[in-house]
Motif scaffolding. Structure first.
Motif, PDB file in Angstrom:
ATOM      1  N   HIS A 201       0.840  -1.197   0.000  1.00 42.96           N
ATOM      2  CA  HIS A 201       0.000   0.000   0.000  1.00 42.96           C
ATOM      3  C   HIS A 201       0.872   1.242   0.000  1.00 42.96           C
ATOM      4  O   HIS A 201       2.046   1.204   0.371  1.00 42.96           O
ATOM      5  N   ILE A 202       0.291   2.342  -0.413  1.00 52.30           N
ATOM      6  CA  ILE A 202       1.017   3.602  -0.482  1.00 52.30           C
ATOM      7  C   ILE A 202       0.987   4.278   0.874  1.00 52.30           C
ATOM      8  O   ILE A 202      -0.071   4.496   1.455  1.00 52.30           O
ATOM      9  N   SER A 203       2.144   4.604   1.369  1.00 49.29           N
ATOM     10  CA  SER A 203       2.247   5.244   2.681  1.00 49.29           C
ATOM     11  C   SER A 203       1.772   6.694   2.623  1.00 49.29           C
ATOM     12  O   SER A 203       2.061   7.423   1.679  1.00 49.29           O
ATOM     13  N   GLY A 204       1.048   7.084   3.661  1.00 49.24           N
ATOM     14  CA  GLY A 204       0.661   8.483   3.805  1.00 49.24           C
ATOM     15  C   GLY A 204       1.497   9.202   4.846  1.00 49.24           C
ATOM     16  O   GLY A 204       1.206  10.351   5.193  1.00 49.24           O
ATOM     17  N   GLY A 205       2.541   8.537   5.347  1.00 53.16           N
ATOM     18  CA  GLY A 205       3.316   9.097   6.442  1.00 53.16           C
ATOM     19  C   GLY A 205       3.983  10.418   6.134  1.00 53.16           C
ATOM     20  O   GLY A 205       3.882  11.383   6.896  1.00 53.16           O
ATOM     21  N   ARG A 206       4.661  10.483   4.999  1.00 51.47           N
ATOM     22  CA  ARG A 206       5.371  11.716   4.645  1.00 51.47           C
ATOM     23  C   ARG A 206       4.384  12.847   4.364  1.00 51.47           C
ATOM     24  O   ARG A 206       4.570  13.982   4.814  1.00 51.47           O
ATOM     25  N   LYS A 207       3.299  12.535   3.655  1.00 54.16           N
ATOM     26  CA  LYS A 207       2.285  13.536   3.345  1.00 54.16           C
ATOM     27  C   LYS A 207       1.629  14.067   4.618  1.00 54.16           C
ATOM     28  O   LYS A 207       1.455  15.287   4.774  1.00 54.16           O
ATOM     29  N   LEU A 208       1.288  13.172   5.540  1.00 52.18           N
ATOM     30  CA  LEU A 208       0.644  13.590   6.779  1.00 52.18           C
ATOM     31  C   LEU A 208       1.577  14.450   7.615  1.00 52.18           C
ATOM     32  O   LEU A 208       1.147  15.447   8.216  1.00 52.18           O
ATOM     33  N   ALA A 209       2.863  14.109   7.648  1.00 49.54           N
ATOM     34  CA  ALA A 209       3.824  14.917   8.397  1.00 49.54           C
ATOM     35  C   ALA A 209       3.932  16.318   7.807  1.00 49.54           C
ATOM     36  O   ALA A 209       3.980  17.312   8.532  1.00 49.54           O
ATOM     37  N   GLU A 210       3.951  16.403   6.482  1.00 49.74           N
ATOM     38  CA  GLU A 210       4.023  17.713   5.832  1.00 49.74           C
ATOM     39  C   GLU A 210       2.778  18.538   6.116  1.00 49.74           C
ATOM     40  O   GLU A 210       2.861  19.748   6.378  1.00 49.74           O
ATOM     41  N   GLN A 211       1.617  17.898   6.088  1.00 54.23           N
ATOM     42  CA  GLN A 211       0.366  18.612   6.317  1.00 54.23           C
ATOM     43  C   GLN A 211       0.241  19.107   7.755  1.00 54.23           C
ATOM     44  O   GLN A 211      -0.338  20.168   8.009  1.00 54.23           O
ATOM     45  N   SER A 212       0.784  18.355   8.689  1.00 54.63           N
ATOM     46  CA  SER A 212       0.622  18.689  10.108  1.00 54.63           C
ATOM     47  C   SER A 212       1.812  19.418  10.703  1.00 54.63           C
ATOM     48  O   SER A 212       1.774  19.845  11.859  1.00 54.63           O
ATOM     49  N   GLY A 213       2.883  19.557   9.910  1.00 56.21           N
ATOM     50  CA  GLY A 213       4.095  20.176  10.443  1.00 56.21           C
ATOM     51  C   GLY A 213       4.872  19.255  11.351  1.00 56.21           C
ATOM     52  O   GLY A 213       5.688  19.705  12.167  1.00 56.21           O
ATOM     53  N   GLY A 214       4.656  17.951  11.209  1.00 56.78           N
ATOM     54  CA  GLY A 214       5.331  16.969  12.049  1.00 56.78           C
ATOM     55  C   GLY A 214       6.595  16.425  11.408  1.00 56.78           C
ATOM     56  O   GLY A 214       7.053  16.897  10.365  1.00 56.78           O
ATOM     57  N   THR A 215       7.147  15.398  12.033  1.00 59.09           N
ATOM     58  CA  THR A 215       8.387  14.772  11.596  1.00 59.09           C
ATOM     59  C   THR A 215       8.100  13.377  11.058  1.00 59.09           C
ATOM     60  O   THR A 215       7.365  12.606  11.684  1.00 59.09           O
ATOM     61  N   TYR A 216       8.644  13.081   9.882  1.00 63.49           N
ATOM     62  CA  TYR A 216       8.466  11.763   9.279  1.00 63.49           C
ATOM     63  C   TYR A 216       9.698  10.915   9.532  1.00 63.49           C
ATOM     64  O   TYR A 216      10.823  11.304   9.227  1.00 63.49           O
ATOM     65  N   TRP A 217       9.478   9.702  10.071  1.00 66.11           N
ATOM     66  CA  TRP A 217      10.544   8.774  10.418  1.00 66.11           C
ATOM     67  C   TRP A 217      10.475   7.536   9.537  1.00 66.11           C
ATOM     68  O   TRP A 217       9.400   6.970   9.318  1.00 66.11           O
ATOM     69  N   LEU A 218      11.641   7.074   9.043  1.00 67.00           N
ATOM     70  CA  LEU A 218      11.720   5.896   8.191  1.00 67.00           C
ATOM     71  C   LEU A 218      13.033   5.169   8.498  1.00 67.00           C
ATOM     72  O   LEU A 218      14.072   5.800   8.673  1.00 67.00           O
ATOM     73  N   PRO A 219      13.027   3.825   8.591  1.00 71.35           N
ATOM     74  CA  PRO A 219      14.274   3.098   8.830  1.00 71.35           C
ATOM     75  C   PRO A 219      15.295   3.376   7.729  1.00 71.35           C
ATOM     76  O   PRO A 219      14.986   3.210   6.542  1.00 71.35           O
ATOM     77  N   PRO A 220      16.488   3.801   8.064  1.00 74.05           N
ATOM     78  CA  PRO A 220      17.469   4.205   7.048  1.00 74.05           C
ATOM     79  C   PRO A 220      17.896   3.071   6.124  1.00 74.05           C
ATOM     80  O   PRO A 220      18.234   3.314   4.959  1.00 74.05           O
ATOM     81  N   LYS A 221      17.897   1.829   6.613  1.00 75.71           N
ATOM     82  CA  LYS A 221      18.311   0.714   5.757  1.00 75.71           C
ATOM     83  C   LYS A 221      17.289   0.406   4.672  1.00 75.71           C
ATOM     84  O   LYS A 221      17.599  -0.338   3.732  1.00 75.71           O
ATOM     85  N   ASP A 222      16.093   0.962   4.789  1.00 74.43           N
ATOM     86  CA  ASP A 222      15.088   0.830   3.733  1.00 74.43           C
ATOM     87  C   ASP A 222      15.037   2.069   2.846  1.00 74.43           C
ATOM     88  O   ASP A 222      14.177   2.146   1.961  1.00 74.43           O
ATOM     89  N   ALA A 223      15.923   3.010   3.093  1.00 71.56           N
ATOM     90  CA  ALA A 223      15.804   4.318   2.450  1.00 71.56           C
ATOM     91  C   ALA A 223      16.925   4.620   1.467  1.00 71.56           C
ATOM     92  O   ALA A 223      17.118   5.775   1.083  1.00 71.56           O
ATOM     93  N   ASP A 224      17.642   3.598   1.014  1.00 75.77           N
ATOM     94  CA  ASP A 224      18.763   3.829   0.102  1.00 75.77           C
ATOM     95  C   ASP A 224      18.349   4.540  -1.181  1.00 75.77           C
ATOM     96  O   ASP A 224      19.120   5.321  -1.743  1.00 75.77           O
TER      97      ASP A 224
END
Length: 382
Positions: free
Chosen positions: A182-205
């Motif tokens: 599924h498509i994550s809404g985490g980054r979008k929600l953080a941007e909309q709310s002024g929050g911080t988006y967290w993601l495991p770095p080993k999945d973020a290459d």
């Protein structure tokens, strides 16, 4: 003058509540057979019949003997139009109480049902959002006017409205791993709310956006109560998979451990090399955690995993007794189990991974189409 019997609608929320509350329901699904076979509404006492819409255009007489007399009939199609027509025809044929699914399977796929998991020791609450139509689960921690959302789904307005209803501002969004179903809404929600988006770095290459690394050195608090969210590195489903312990009560296991199965290691093309990581996480890392932790996964496979009020959860110690994926004696047998005879991979999973990396930006309709179908994140699908 010919009169038309107007069909009444039932919402995805009402169907969800019917399944949770074990209310008898019979579904006449008028989509193409291939779509029905791939994905349908299911539940403990939900019966269903598939008759494609084009077989019913000239009349519904043929299907009438196949419909039960003791259950409500719900007609379902992809977007609602065909189901309205068939429901009206059934009504004119004398079938009482026929309804159609408002918004069709599109609406069914996107509806989220908030369920309270429990209270936090120093104040605050934890909620689970059940996406019945796809088997996805998200979480929200609410404490002292602040909130954090874990494994956010793309329907971000649901989380915004719920946090507002609790008088909370979303300060953090976290993904336990780079999702493929599924498509994550985490980054979008953080941007909309002024929050911080967290993601495991080993999945973020391969991601093309900024994020805060979620690893075992991360210390995240929500509210003035200093609620602790403790990441636990737990590879296997992906190389970066990171579980989250909340309040020393709850274990958000992502796609590593489910109530009735375990995660699959093949969705990034590394089943062989990640199988050993998965076994170590499940048979060593998790074994060191308290058996009293309540496991809260990111997915479920079937409605038999739903508990009280629709909650999907199980005590970790109990899963070591009942979950077949935690009771495989040999390394060789474990590797065979998680690398061969796996269920079909999620629909459009490669495109979904690329979207979650930020490398492609599909529009809303394209995202919706990419997600159609079940999640298929577990090793055992039956």
């Amino acid at each position: 003058m010919t009169t038309t019997t107007k069909a009444n609608a039932i919402t995805a929320r009402e169907v969800t509540r019917a399944i949770i509350e074990s209310k008898p329901l019979f579904i006449l699904d008028v989509r193409n057979t291939s779509d029905y076979d791939d994905w349908k509404i299911e539940g403990g006492i939900v019966g269903s019949l598939n008759v494609p819409y084009f077989d019913l255009i000239d009349g519904v007489e043929e299907v009438l003997p196949k419909l039960p007399k003791d259950r409500d009939i719900l007609v379902v199609c992809a977007k609602e139009g065909s189901s309205i027509f068939v429901a009206e025809q059934l009504g004119e044929a004398g079938i009482e109480g026929v309804r159609y699914l408002q918004g069709g399977m599109k609406a069914w796929s996107e509806y989220l049902e908030p369920v309270k998991v429990g209270d936090l020791k120093d104040g605050g609450e934890l909620y689970q959002f059940v996406r019945m139509g796809k088997g996805c689960l998200s979480y929200m921690v609410v404490s002292e006017g602040e909130a954090a959302v874990v494994d956010t789904l793309r329907m971000t307005d649901v989380f915004e409205k719920f946090a507002k209803s609790k008088g909370a501002v979303i300060k953090h969004t976290l993904d336990t791993h780079l999702h493929a179903d599924h498509i994550s809404g985490g980054r979008k929600l953080a941007e909309q709310s002024g929050g911080t988006y967290w993601l495991p770095p080993k999945d973020a290459d391969e991601v093309v956006f900024e994020y805060h690394p979620l690893d075992e050195q991360s210390r995240i608090t929500v509210g003035r109560t200093e609620l602790s969210i403790r990441p636990v590195y737990s590879p296997g489903h992906t190389i970066g998979s990171t579980s989250i312990v909340i309040d020393n009560q709850y274990l958000l296991s992502g796609d590593i451990l489910f109530v009735e199965s375990i995660g699959r290691p093949d969705l990034a093309g590394n089943a062989g090399s990640w199988a050993d990581d998965l076994r170590k996480t499940l048979y060593s890392t998790y074994k060191e955690l308290s058996g009293d932790l309540l496991v809260l996964p990111a997915h479920f496979g079937k409605t038999s995993e739903l508990g009280e009020g629709g909650r999907v959860a199980a005590r970790l110690g109990d899963l070591y007794e009942s979950n077949p994926g935690l009771n495989i004696a040999s390394d060789e047998e474990f590797r065979k189990t998680v690398t061969t005879n796996l269920p079909s991979q999620p629909n459009a999973y490669q495109e979904i991974r690329q979207t979650n990396m930020g490398r492609i930006v599909p529009n809303d309709d394209e995202q919706r189409d990419m997600e159609i179908g079940p999640n298929r994140c577990a090793v055992h699908d039956k």
